[in-house]
Motif scaffolding. Sequence first.
Motif, PDB file in Angstrom:
ATOM      1  N   SER A  44       0.885  -1.171   0.000  1.00 22.47           N
ATOM      2  CA  SER A  44       0.000   0.000   0.000  1.00 22.47           C
ATOM      3  C   SER A  44       0.919   1.216   0.000  1.00 22.47           C
ATOM      4  N   SER A  46       0.841   5.523   0.323  1.00 20.49           N
ATOM      5  CA  SER A  46       0.006   6.681   0.623  1.00 20.49           C
ATOM      6  C   SER A  46       0.839   7.960   0.669  1.00 20.49           C
ATOM      7  N   THR A  52      -8.404  16.346  -4.096  1.00 13.35           N
ATOM      8  CA  THR A  52      -9.016  15.051  -4.388  1.00 13.35           C
ATOM      9  C   THR A  52      -9.055  14.732  -5.876  1.00 13.35           C
ATOM     10  N   ILE A  84      -3.354   8.457 -11.247  1.00 17.00           N
ATOM     11  CA  ILE A  84      -3.904   8.160  -9.930  1.00 17.00           C
ATOM     12  C   ILE A  84      -4.638   9.417  -9.455  1.00 17.00           C
ATOM     13  N   ASN A  87      -5.066  10.469  -3.732  1.00 14.50           N
ATOM     14  CA  ASN A  87      -4.130   9.456  -3.221  1.00 14.50           C
ATOM     15  C   ASN A  87      -4.751   8.062  -3.268  1.00 14.50           C
ATOM     16  N   GLN A  88      -5.662   7.876  -4.217  1.00  6.35           N
ATOM     17  CA  GLN A  88      -6.363   6.604  -4.375  1.00  6.35           C
ATOM     18  C   GLN A  88      -5.650   5.746  -5.427  1.00  6.35           C
ATOM     19  N   ALA A  90      -5.647   2.734  -6.298  1.00  6.19           N
ATOM     20  CA  ALA A  90      -6.468   1.817  -7.089  1.00  6.19           C
ATOM     21  C   ALA A  90      -7.190   2.510  -8.249  1.00  6.19           C
ATOM     22  N   SER A  91      -7.293   3.833  -8.213  1.00  3.99           N
ATOM     23  CA  SER A  91      -7.978   4.566  -9.282  1.00  3.99           C
ATOM     24  C   SER A  91      -7.106   4.744 -10.520  1.00  3.99           C
TER      25      SER A  91
END
Length: 177
Positions: A44, A46, A52, A84, A87-88, A90-91
Amino acid sequence: MEAIVPDVLDVAPPSGKLEVKYPTGVVVQTGNELTPTQVKDEPSVSWAAESTDALYTLLMVDPDAPSRAQPTFREILHWAVVNIVGNQLASGDTLAEYVGSGPPEGTGLHRYIFLLYRQSARVEEDMRIGKRTRDGRFNFSVRKFAAKHGLGQPIAGSFYEAQYDDYVAIRNKEFAK
């Protein structure tokens, strides 16, 4: 982060702004030594996003292949995710699926470098490298990729070092021939 200048970058990115944590519980702390067994699964990652809807690129490379003394394959691309959102992670669009450390036996410590870039626009790239594929990973260049996509300098980075352990032989068998 000065340990990656000038091999990968001309200027060291700020450290301490990127948190990389593996499912095994180990955390990348600039320059710490981890084992291939500890970092075999996707971590992971971050960071504090500017907003956003800001776009980011995350790259992970090994500049020490096959060894730091003779890096003829510099750099090996271990992971690449672009577009991305915030800070997501997976996006984002994965260009190269995550592959853990695999330093050859007897080659000493290799650096595994994570770099985060703030994008000014969407990255359009056709590259798609699967987890079991070596093609497209060797002789990658962070500098050239960043220049091609107008990424500028990374806004954050971190790295760990790893050397051979018994997991490397298992990992290498997973690659398609």
